[in-house]
Design a protein around this motif. Structure first.
Motif, PDB file in Angstrom:
ATOM      1  N   GLY A 194      38.339 -20.014 -22.716  1.00  0.00           N
ATOM      2  CA  GLY A 194      38.930 -20.944 -21.753  1.00  0.00           C
ATOM      3  C   GLY A 194      40.161 -21.645 -22.266  1.00  0.00           C
ATOM      4  N   ILE A 195      40.621 -21.279 -23.467  1.00  0.00           N
ATOM      5  CA  ILE A 195      41.805 -21.895 -24.067  1.00  0.00           C
ATOM      6  C   ILE A 195      42.972 -20.910 -23.978  1.00  0.00           C
ATOM      7  CG2 ILE A 195      42.808 -22.903 -26.148  1.00  0.00           C
ATOM      8  CD1 ILE A 195      40.455 -24.494 -24.974  1.00  0.00           C
ATOM      9  N   ASP A 196      44.053 -21.332 -23.383  1.00  0.00           N
ATOM     10  CA  ASP A 196      45.250 -20.498 -23.294  1.00  0.00           C
ATOM     11  C   ASP A 196      46.123 -20.786 -24.511  1.00  0.00           C
ATOM     12  OD1 ASP A 196      47.495 -19.055 -22.699  1.00  0.00           O
ATOM     13  OD2 ASP A 196      47.666 -19.768 -20.626  1.00  0.00           O
ATOM     14  N   GLN A 197      46.003 -19.939 -25.514  1.00  0.00           N
ATOM     15  CA  GLN A 197      46.708 -20.196 -26.763  1.00  0.00           C
ATOM     16  C   GLN A 197      48.217 -19.997 -26.633  1.00  0.00           C
ATOM     17  OE1 GLN A 197      44.821 -19.104 -30.460  1.00  0.00           O
ATOM     18  NE2 GLN A 197      42.907 -18.582 -29.421  1.00  0.00           N
ATOM     19  N   ALA A 198      48.661 -19.346 -25.560  1.00  0.00           N
ATOM     20  CA  ALA A 198      50.101 -19.206 -25.338  1.00  0.00           C
ATOM     21  C   ALA A 198      50.760 -20.547 -25.052  1.00  0.00           C
ATOM     22  CB  ALA A 198      50.359 -18.247 -24.176  1.00  0.00           C
ATOM     23  N   TYR A 211      39.697 -30.601 -23.696  1.00  0.00           N
ATOM     24  CA  TYR A 211      40.049 -31.948 -23.241  1.00  0.00           C
ATOM     25  C   TYR A 211      41.561 -32.139 -23.225  1.00  0.00           C
ATOM     26  CZ  TYR A 211      40.340 -37.032 -23.011  1.00  0.00           C
ATOM     27  OH  TYR A 211      40.654 -38.309 -22.637  1.00  0.00           O
ATOM     28  N   ALA A 212      42.230 -31.747 -24.303  1.00  0.00           N
ATOM     29  CA  ALA A 212      43.676 -31.983 -24.390  1.00  0.00           C
ATOM     30  C   ALA A 212      44.442 -31.207 -23.330  1.00  0.00           C
ATOM     31  CB  ALA A 212      44.179 -31.609 -25.782  1.00  0.00           C
ATOM     32  N   GLN A 213      43.956 -30.020 -22.972  1.00  0.00           N
ATOM     33  CA  GLN A 213      44.750 -29.204 -22.045  1.00  0.00           C
ATOM     34  C   GLN A 213      44.660 -29.686 -20.592  1.00  0.00           C
ATOM     35  OE1 GLN A 213      43.482 -25.135 -22.494  1.00  0.00           O
ATOM     36  NE2 GLN A 213      41.620 -25.388 -21.268  1.00  0.00           N
ATOM     37  N   ILE A 214      43.623 -30.472 -20.247  1.00  0.00           N
ATOM     38  CA  ILE A 214      43.592 -30.966 -18.864  1.00  0.00           C
ATOM     39  C   ILE A 214      44.667 -32.021 -18.620  1.00  0.00           C
ATOM     40  CG2 ILE A 214      41.135 -30.452 -18.619  1.00  0.00           C
ATOM     41  CD1 ILE A 214      40.571 -33.475 -18.729  1.00  0.00           C
ATOM     42  N   ILE A 223      35.871 -30.497 -17.370  1.00  0.00           N
ATOM     43  CA  ILE A 223      35.208 -31.198 -16.268  1.00  0.00           C
ATOM     44  C   ILE A 223      34.121 -32.132 -16.773  1.00  0.00           C
ATOM     45  CG2 ILE A 223      33.374 -29.522 -15.770  1.00  0.00           C
ATOM     46  CD1 ILE A 223      35.607 -31.376 -13.193  1.00  0.00           C
ATOM     47  N   GLY A 224      33.517 -31.822 -17.945  1.00  0.00           N
ATOM     48  CA  GLY A 224      32.526 -32.744 -18.504  1.00  0.00           C
ATOM     49  C   GLY A 224      33.131 -34.099 -18.802  1.00  0.00           C
ATOM     50  N   ALA A 225      34.336 -34.093 -19.375  1.00  0.00           N
ATOM     51  CA  ALA A 225      35.020 -35.358 -19.658  1.00  0.00           C
ATOM     52  C   ALA A 225      35.430 -36.060 -18.369  1.00  0.00           C
ATOM     53  CB  ALA A 225      36.239 -35.112 -20.540  1.00  0.00           C
ATOM     54  N   VAL A 226      35.732 -35.276 -17.317  1.00  0.00           N
ATOM     55  CA  VAL A 226      36.058 -35.867 -16.014  1.00  0.00           C
ATOM     56  C   VAL A 226      34.822 -36.548 -15.426  1.00  0.00           C
ATOM     57  CG1 VAL A 226      36.721 -35.338 -13.637  1.00  0.00           C
ATOM     58  CG2 VAL A 226      37.954 -34.273 -15.538  1.00  0.00           C
ATOM     59  N   PRO A 229      39.687 -23.875 -13.196  1.00  0.00           N
ATOM     60  CA  PRO A 229      40.352 -23.960 -14.507  1.00  0.00           C
ATOM     61  C   PRO A 229      41.659 -24.743 -14.398  1.00  0.00           C
ATOM     62  CG  PRO A 229      39.615 -21.718 -14.067  1.00  0.00           C
ATOM     63  CD  PRO A 229      39.438 -22.493 -12.777  1.00  0.00           C
ATOM     64  N   PRO A 230      42.047 -25.550 -15.415  1.00  0.00           N
ATOM     65  CA  PRO A 230      41.393 -25.672 -16.716  1.00  0.00           C
ATOM     66  C   PRO A 230      40.261 -26.693 -16.763  1.00  0.00           C
ATOM     67  CG  PRO A 230      43.382 -26.971 -16.729  1.00  0.00           C
ATOM     68  CD  PRO A 230      43.331 -26.306 -15.371  1.00  0.00           C
ATOM     69  N   PHE A 231      39.935 -27.303 -15.625  1.00  0.00           N
ATOM     70  CA  PHE A 231      38.887 -28.317 -15.622  1.00  0.00           C
ATOM     71  C   PHE A 231      37.492 -27.685 -15.646  1.00  0.00           C
ATOM     72  CE2 PHE A 231      42.653 -30.145 -13.747  1.00  0.00           C
ATOM     73  CZ  PHE A 231      42.735 -31.375 -14.351  1.00  0.00           C
ATOM     74  N   PHE A 232      37.311 -26.659 -14.824  1.00  0.00           N
ATOM     75  CA  PHE A 232      35.995 -26.061 -14.641  1.00  0.00           C
ATOM     76  C   PHE A 232      36.176 -24.562 -14.488  1.00  0.00           C
ATOM     77  CE2 PHE A 232      32.327 -25.318 -11.573  1.00  0.00           C
ATOM     78  CZ  PHE A 232      31.344 -25.395 -12.553  1.00  0.00           C
TER      79      PHE A 232
END
Length: 693
Positions: free
Chosen positions: A47-51, A631-634, A524-527, A508-511
């Protein structure tokens, strides 16, 4: 057109359009198995877009830039936008999805008059018919301007304040209906201050060059709008409007003051309103609003009302008529001819927010439909874009977060057992609403005739006002939502103790249904934790489990909570947005507590979901690393400088960069995941790290 009471109704994850009053229903069932999120196959994606990352930035120095720096460098802000990022990408997707639904209806022939489908089609087509709008010019508002011209005295003025609000326009004393914060079993009428054309009271008084220039530009803008509308003496009119608004601005509370739930609660008998001021004809005002049978009313800012009465008394009718003309011209400008709409954009879009070009007309049309007939679209949107599986998985996540929050409350060393018990009661009483309502809005009373855009919009606003008035003396509508399912946002409403997650944010990227738990708990957990956290932030914590503004803290625990809150204020005050501008820690305190609580609780819930097992390594990343990156990417995003300055001045949310690093810098587990040590830019000494929930 839609007036938003900032901070009065609910706390949203992102200030896009605010939490506006609607009448809908909610799915509140939470009886779902909790095992689903606890057993996974390692084949799931990270779920992490490393680009999007920038590996030239050390995660220990700026984790936000480490995760998002590549994206920030390669994505310029388009001319028709003031902001881009994770939220806005989903908002664009939602607009595209809604556009398809609307255009299918708009292309239909022979739709039966009075049906929902006819109303959507005709309202959208009436907005898209630029030729007709240009041909009409200002004719649609001429009857309203004539009514203003005919006003004879201050009693007439009081009545027109109410009439203009019913039409969807602004008014210096703005009436709305919401749950009584000290008696959550009933609705009450409320009064909020308004009436300013600039974004905030401080814009009228700050002496920095940009504010001085903006005031001059505002006067020029108003004059130009009066000229385009064919009004006499446009420059004189603009100067008198600026002078009147400046007087009102002096009485407005600051954004920090308006966050104070207790200070805002001032219950008055309607018979006692003349004690605040007798310059307003309260009886006539309330009668026109349809609220004249109310025994009492809540005045949010009583000293404003008192001072406003003096302004009413001292200001002649000619000046008031000029001001009311401006409310009409400015309020309807976006729905009149191109000249007025473009001039309105030049000031509010380009000058204030740095937006270089208007959004395509279809996007503005989508916003119009969402704001006035949104739940007609919602029915189709949910059927096409939100699956039962997503709702089930989200429901499980919510309950896992609730469990983790309870564990965290129990583990707090600084809180007494009595306060913990009360906090647990409130947590158990949270009502989650996920995805969409199960009872839809009734739009049958709205008359969309397909002829005049302005009259169509007035009909929608008048019906909306009537529905709000109907709440008075009626039961609490605990099924009601304040956002449509196609809204990319979430909110907590303290007076009914509910947390709400519209379908559109559950992507995505939330859920991410295809991703490993770690990124979903970080997103989404942090949301979810954030919205739960609003029930326990500096204002939400003043409300009990039933939604009443009632203290449930011991004196010592409340003092300790305030100490920790002040530490968070100081931390965010230190974040520099520009060389001459820092985050306002007091204004953003509630959201910062929500972010810190949300991240902390989401991490606990994630670790619980592993059942003591090690998380898989995916794409070379540990579970903890994926959680924090999720978390950082949202919060990935960027704004024009003007839009960012306006946000810092008016928005209770910190900029995304600081929402990410601010919470992470307080979490010991983040330090362990990335080996953060003294001397690293994100390092905060252990004794200074803020732990609240």
């Amino acid at each position: 057109m839609k007036h938003v009471i900032a901070g009065a109704l609910c706390s949203s994850l992102l200030l896009l359009a605010g939490c506006n009053e609607t009448t809908t229903a909610a799915e509140t069932s939470t009886e779902q198995p909790k095992a689903e999120m606890k057993t996974q196959k390692t084949a799931l994606a990270s779920g992490i877009d490393q680009a999007n990352m920038d590996n030239n930035v050390r995660p220990q120095d700026d984790f936000y830039l480490y995760v998002n720096g590549g994206w920030l460098a390669s994505n310029p802000i388009p001319g028709d936008k003031t902001a881009i990022g994770s939220f806005y990408d989903l908002r664009d997707k939602s607009d595209e999805d809604v556009k398809v639904i609307i255009e299918e209806l708009a292309a239909s022939k022979d739709l039966k008059k009075g049906t929902d489908e006819q109303k959507v089609a005709d309202l959208f087509n009436s907005f898209m018919d630029e030729a007709k709008i240009n041909e009409l010019g200002v004719k649609p508002i001429e009857p309203i301007l004539a009514e203003i011209s005919a006003l004879e005295n201050k009693d007439d003025l009081s009545v027109f304040f109410a009439k203009s609000q019913k039409m969807g326009l602004d008014s210096p004393i703005y009436f709305y209906v919401s749950v009584d914060a000290k008696n959550s079993s009933r609705y009450a009428g409320h009064v909020w201050h308004s009436g300013l054309g600039l974004p905030d009271r401080d814009y009228y008084f700050k002496e920095e060059e940009r504010f001085v220039q903006m005031r001059a530009d505002y006067v020029a803008h108003v004059a130009k709008m009066f000229e385009l509308a064919g009004q006499e003496n446009p420059q004189q009119a603009a100067e008198s409007i600026m002078a009147l608004e400046t007087k009102m601005a002096k009485l407005h509370w600051t954004r920090v003051q308006t966050r104070d739930s207790e200070a805002r609660y001032n219950l008055k008998k309607t018979a006692e309103l003349n004690e605040l001021t007798d310059a307003v004809n309260w009886s006539a005002w309330l009668k026109e609003l349809g609220a004249d049978n109310q025994a009492d009313i809540i005045i949010n800012q009583p000293d404003f009302v008192e001072g406003f009465g003096k302004i009413v008394a001292e200001t002649d009718m000619a000046t008031w008529k000029t001001f009311l003309n401006w409310q009409v011209i400015g309020g309807f400008a976006s729905y009149l001819n191109d000249e007025l709409a473009k001039q309105n954009f030049e000031f509010y879009g380009k000058n204030i927010n740095g937006q270089q070009e208007q959004k395509p007309r279809w996007k503005r049309g989508v916003s119009l439909i969402n704001g006035n007939l949104g739940e007609i679209i919602s029915k189709v949107y949910v059927a096409r874009h939100f699956t039962p599986e997503a709702k089930d998985r989200m429901t499980t996540l919510v309950e896992n977060l609730r469990d983790a929050y309870g564990e965290s409350i129990d583990s707090l060393e600084w809180m007494s057992d009595d306060t913990k018990k009360a906090a647990r009661v409130k947590l158990a009483a949270f009502t989650p609403k996920i995805g969409y309502p199960d009872k839809w809005e009734d739009y049958s009373a709205i008359d969309i005739n397909g002829e005049t855009l302005v009259t169509n919009l007035i009909s929608a606003d008048q019906v909306g006002h009537a529905k709000a008035i109907e709440k008075l003396n009626g039961p609490i509508r605990d099924w009601e939502w304040h956002m449509t399912p196609q809204t990319v946002n979430a909110y907590y409403n303290p007076t009914v103790n509910e947390i709400v997650f519209p379908a559109a944010i559950l992507q995505p990227p939330f859920f991410n249904m295809a991703a490993d738990d770690a990124v979903n708990y970080g997103g989404i957990g942090a949301v979810i934790g954030h919205e739960m956290g609003h029930g326990f932030d500096d204002q939400g914590s003043k409300y009990d489990a039933d939604g009443n503004l009632k203290n449930w803290w011991t004196e010592q625990d409340l003092a300790e909570f305030k100490v920790r809150s002040e530490q968070l204020v100081a931390q965010y005050d230190g974040y520099q947005v520009f060389d001459d501008l820092n985050v306002n820690g007091k204004l953003t305190l509630g959201e910062n507590i929500g972010d810190l609580s949300g991240l902390t609780i989401a991490y606990r819930a994630y670790k619980n979901s592993l059942n003591g097992e090690e998380a898989p390594v995916i794409d070379g990343l540990t579970g903890d690393q994926r959680f924090f990156m999720g978390y950082a990417q949202i919060w990935r995003g960027k704004r024009t400088e003007k839009a960012m300055r306006e946000r810092v001045a008016t928005d209770p949310h910190s900029p995304g960069h600081f929402r990410a690093i601010g919470s992470l810098s307080n979490m010991n587990e983040f330090y362990e995941a990335y080996g953060i040590k003294e001397g690293d830019a994100m390092y905060i000494a252990p004794e200074k790290r803020v732990k609240i929930w």
